[in-house]
Scaffold this motif. Sequence first.
Motif, PDB file in Angstrom:
ATOM      1  N   ASP A  58       0.790  -1.229  -0.072  1.00  0.00           N
ATOM      2  CA  ASP A  58      -0.129   0.076  -0.009  1.00  0.00           C
ATOM      3  C   ASP A  58       0.818   1.318  -0.002  1.00  0.00           C
ATOM      4  OD1 ASP A  58      -2.426   1.506   0.093  1.00  0.00           O
ATOM      5  OD2 ASP A  58      -2.623   1.181   2.317  1.00  0.00           O
ATOM      6  N   GLY A  59       0.464   2.308  -0.222  1.00  0.00           N
ATOM      7  CA  GLY A  59       1.006   3.667  -0.258  1.00  0.00           C
ATOM      8  C   GLY A  59       0.713   4.385  -1.486  1.00  0.00           C
ATOM      9  N   PRO A  60       1.469   5.603  -1.324  1.00  0.00           N
ATOM     10  CA  PRO A  60       0.758   6.355  -2.627  1.00  0.00           C
ATOM     11  C   PRO A  60       0.938   6.115  -4.149  1.00  0.00           C
ATOM     12  CG  PRO A  60       2.241   7.790  -0.998  1.00  0.00           C
ATOM     13  CD  PRO A  60       2.255   6.358  -0.698  1.00  0.00           C
ATOM     14  N   ALA A  61       2.032   5.388  -4.157  1.00  0.00           N
ATOM     15  CA  ALA A  61       2.383   4.857  -5.446  1.00  0.00           C
ATOM     16  C   ALA A  61       1.538   3.718  -5.764  1.00  0.00           C
ATOM     17  CB  ALA A  61       3.953   4.188  -5.443  1.00  0.00           C
ATOM     18  N   ILE A  62       1.160   2.984  -4.827  1.00  0.00           N
ATOM     19  CA  ILE A  62       0.165   1.787  -5.424  1.00  0.00           C
ATOM     20  C   ILE A  62      -1.110   2.358  -5.452  1.00  0.00           C
ATOM     21  CG2 ILE A  62      -0.882  -0.223  -4.249  1.00  0.00           C
ATOM     22  CD1 ILE A  62       1.908  -0.747  -3.024  1.00  0.00           C
ATOM     23  N   ALA A  63      -1.582   3.528  -4.438  1.00  0.00           N
ATOM     24  CA  ALA A  63      -2.631   3.955  -4.979  1.00  0.00           C
ATOM     25  C   ALA A  63      -2.792   4.657  -6.272  1.00  0.00           C
ATOM     26  CB  ALA A  63      -3.183   4.902  -3.681  1.00  0.00           C
ATOM     27  N   SER A  64      -1.926   5.474  -6.645  1.00  0.00           N
ATOM     28  CA  SER A  64      -1.638   5.912  -7.849  1.00  0.00           C
ATOM     29  C   SER A  64      -1.939   4.954  -9.211  1.00  0.00           C
ATOM     30  CB  SER A  64      -0.472   6.662  -7.944  1.00  0.00           C
ATOM     31  OG  SER A  64      -0.208   7.260  -9.316  1.00  0.00           O
ATOM     32  N   ALA A  65      -1.069   3.766  -9.025  1.00  0.00           N
ATOM     33  CA  ALA A  65      -1.293   2.864 -10.009  1.00  0.00           C
ATOM     34  C   ALA A  65      -2.886   2.439 -10.119  1.00  0.00           C
ATOM     35  CB  ALA A  65      -0.212   1.728  -9.593  1.00  0.00           C
ATOM     36  N   ALA A  66      -3.462   2.148  -8.841  1.00  0.00           N
ATOM     37  CA  ALA A  66      -4.661   1.467  -8.593  1.00  0.00           C
ATOM     38  C   ALA A  66      -5.762   2.444  -9.469  1.00  0.00           C
ATOM     39  CB  ALA A  66      -5.151   1.251  -7.428  1.00  0.00           C
ATOM     40  N   ALA A  88       4.848   5.122   6.534  1.00  0.00           N
ATOM     41  CA  ALA A  88       5.619   6.110   7.173  1.00  0.00           C
ATOM     42  C   ALA A  88       6.575   5.738   8.065  1.00  0.00           C
ATOM     43  CB  ALA A  88       4.902   7.159   7.526  1.00  0.00           C
ATOM     44  N   VAL A  89       6.122   4.640   9.004  1.00  0.00           N
ATOM     45  CA  VAL A  89       6.957   4.161   9.838  1.00  0.00           C
ATOM     46  C   VAL A  89       8.082   3.461   9.210  1.00  0.00           C
ATOM     47  CG1 VAL A  89       5.078   3.668  11.513  1.00  0.00           C
ATOM     48  CG2 VAL A  89       5.768   1.695   9.997  1.00  0.00           C
ATOM     49  N   HIS A  90       7.971   3.031   8.149  1.00  0.00           N
ATOM     50  CA  HIS A  90       9.271   2.196   7.339  1.00  0.00           C
ATOM     51  C   HIS A  90       9.965   3.087   6.480  1.00  0.00           C
ATOM     52  CE1 HIS A  90       7.582  -1.449   9.008  1.00  0.00           C
ATOM     53  NE2 HIS A  90       6.508  -1.158   8.262  1.00  0.00           N
ATOM     54  N   ALA A  91       9.415   4.331   6.362  1.00  0.00           N
ATOM     55  CA  ALA A  91      10.063   5.302   5.186  1.00  0.00           C
ATOM     56  C   ALA A  91      10.481   6.679   5.813  1.00  0.00           C
ATOM     57  CB  ALA A  91       9.086   5.385   4.213  1.00  0.00           C
ATOM     58  N   LEU A  92      10.966   6.674   7.268  1.00  0.00           N
ATOM     59  CA  LEU A  92      11.450   8.042   7.733  1.00  0.00           C
ATOM     60  C   LEU A  92      12.483   8.272   6.941  1.00  0.00           C
ATOM     61  CD1 LEU A  92      10.906   6.813  11.578  1.00  0.00           C
ATOM     62  CD2 LEU A  92       9.634   8.470  10.225  1.00  0.00           C
ATOM     63  N   PRO A  93      12.653   9.712   6.802  1.00  0.00           N
ATOM     64  CA  PRO A  93      12.111  10.705   7.157  1.00  0.00           C
ATOM     65  C   PRO A  93      11.049  11.400   6.293  1.00  0.00           C
ATOM     66  CG  PRO A  93      14.198  11.540   6.641  1.00  0.00           C
ATOM     67  CD  PRO A  93      13.979  10.104   6.179  1.00  0.00           C
ATOM     68  N   VAL A  94      10.764  10.661   4.975  1.00  0.00           N
ATOM     69  CA  VAL A  94       9.832  11.150   4.247  1.00  0.00           C
ATOM     70  C   VAL A  94       8.380  11.581   4.660  1.00  0.00           C
ATOM     71  CG1 VAL A  94       8.507  10.432   1.836  1.00  0.00           C
ATOM     72  CG2 VAL A  94      11.099   9.525   2.453  1.00  0.00           C
ATOM     73  N   ARG A  95       8.244  12.767   4.429  1.00  0.00           N
ATOM     74  CA  ARG A  95       6.585  13.212   4.896  1.00  0.00           C
ATOM     75  C   ARG A  95       5.849  13.472   3.929  1.00  0.00           C
ATOM     76  NH1 ARG A  95       6.477  13.247  10.449  1.00  0.00           N
ATOM     77  NH2 ARG A  95       4.770  14.601  10.399  1.00  0.00           N
ATOM     78  N   ALA A  96       6.138  14.194   2.802  1.00  0.00           N
ATOM     79  CA  ALA A  96       5.256  14.398   1.556  1.00  0.00           C
ATOM     80  C   ALA A  96       5.647  13.774   0.360  1.00  0.00           C
ATOM     81  CB  ALA A  96       5.233  16.108   1.164  1.00  0.00           C
ATOM     82  N   VAL A  97       4.373  13.296  -0.343  1.00  0.00           N
ATOM     83  CA  VAL A  97       4.673  12.526  -1.640  1.00  0.00           C
ATOM     84  C   VAL A  97       3.933  12.777  -2.803  1.00  0.00           C
ATOM     85  CG1 VAL A  97       4.864  10.109  -2.338  1.00  0.00           C
ATOM     86  CG2 VAL A  97       5.732  10.325  -0.183  1.00  0.00           C
ATOM     87  N   LEU A  98       4.072  12.938  -3.602  1.00  0.00           N
ATOM     88  CA  LEU A  98       3.271  13.144  -4.983  1.00  0.00           C
ATOM     89  C   LEU A  98       3.826  11.797  -6.087  1.00  0.00           C
ATOM     90  CD1 LEU A  98       1.654  14.537  -7.036  1.00  0.00           C
ATOM     91  CD2 LEU A  98       3.408  15.825  -7.950  1.00  0.00           C
ATOM     92  N   SER A  99       2.492  11.015  -6.099  1.00  0.00           N
ATOM     93  CA  SER A  99       2.801   9.848  -7.029  1.00  0.00           C
ATOM     94  C   SER A  99       2.174  10.184  -8.266  1.00  0.00           C
ATOM     95  CB  SER A  99       2.383   8.817  -6.423  1.00  0.00           C
ATOM     96  OG  SER A  99       3.065   8.578  -5.192  1.00  0.00           O
ATOM     97  N   VAL A 100       2.884   9.791  -9.501  1.00  0.00           N
ATOM     98  CA  VAL A 100       2.146  10.038 -10.921  1.00  0.00           C
ATOM     99  C   VAL A 100       2.317   8.943 -11.534  1.00  0.00           C
ATOM    100  CG1 VAL A 100       2.398  12.616 -11.047  1.00  0.00           C
ATOM    101  CG2 VAL A 100       4.074  11.303 -11.954  1.00  0.00           C
ATOM    102  N   PRO A 101       1.195   8.258 -12.375  1.00  0.00           N
ATOM    103  CA  PRO A 101       1.324   7.019 -12.965  1.00  0.00           C
ATOM    104  C   PRO A 101       2.100   7.389 -14.228  1.00  0.00           C
ATOM    105  CG  PRO A 101      -0.737   8.218 -13.527  1.00  0.00           C
ATOM    106  CD  PRO A 101      -0.222   8.912 -12.490  1.00  0.00           C
ATOM    107  N   LEU A 102       2.976   6.200 -14.610  1.00  0.00           N
ATOM    108  CA  LEU A 102       3.824   6.372 -16.075  1.00  0.00           C
ATOM    109  C   LEU A 102       2.976   5.310 -16.976  1.00  0.00           C
ATOM    110  CD1 LEU A 102       7.230   5.486 -14.487  1.00  0.00           C
ATOM    111  CD2 LEU A 102       6.224   7.615 -15.048  1.00  0.00           C
ATOM    112  N   ILE A 103       2.470   5.981 -18.103  1.00  0.00           N
ATOM    113  CA  ILE A 103       1.501   5.302 -18.910  1.00  0.00           C
ATOM    114  C   ILE A 103       2.310   5.354 -20.213  1.00  0.00           C
ATOM    115  CG2 ILE A 103      -0.726   5.691 -20.226  1.00  0.00           C
ATOM    116  CD1 ILE A 103      -0.834   5.334 -17.223  1.00  0.00           C
ATOM    117  N   GLU A 104       2.305   4.191 -20.984  1.00  0.00           N
ATOM    118  CA  GLU A 104       3.066   3.933 -22.202  1.00  0.00           C
ATOM    119  C   GLU A 104       2.077   3.410 -23.026  1.00  0.00           C
ATOM    120  OE1 GLU A 104       7.041   2.340 -24.052  1.00  0.00           O
ATOM    121  OE2 GLU A 104       6.344   1.084 -22.375  1.00  0.00           O
TER     122      GLU A 104
END
Length: 157
Positions: A58-66, A88-104
């Motif tokens: 789960d996470g922003p990238a997975i939500a973006s892909a979905a 977040a508990v596994h990804a310290l110190p990242v706070r903000a994330v922008l995930s964009v899908p890659l489409i080909e």
Amino acid sequence: MASDASSVLENVLTGMAGLFGVDGAALMLLDTQDRLRAIGATDDDGVLLESAQEHVGDGPAIASAASGGFVAIQDLHADRPLGFPHVAVHALPVRAVLSVPLIEGGELIGVLDFYARAGHVWDRTEVEAGYRLGELMVIVLQVLAENRTDRAPSGQL
């Protein structure tokens, strides 16, 4: 060859993060079972972010892909649906994330993540820039794939 491609991706991600003005960028691509896999990042924080999403599923990238759209998280540590505290508990110190899908060719191939170590509200112009950089990443991936097939030994396709 693989190390050449890895070096190119690392340099491209570093350049994109610099252009974007964020702390880092990271890349996840779909594997043959349509699961996102961490491919590269500008630094260890990006590696932790992508590995955490891969591990937790789960996470922003997975939500973006979905969803097939962008996911903008102001604070990864916030409660759902505004954040992903279990990532977040596994990804310290990242706070903000922008995930964009890659489409080909109309198909999702992966997700490009931009991240900051401080909370950040992503505005419309940043989301648009993220999409443009995502389009550039798709081109880079296409060129890397073409170079790999162009270097196949004589007599092989």
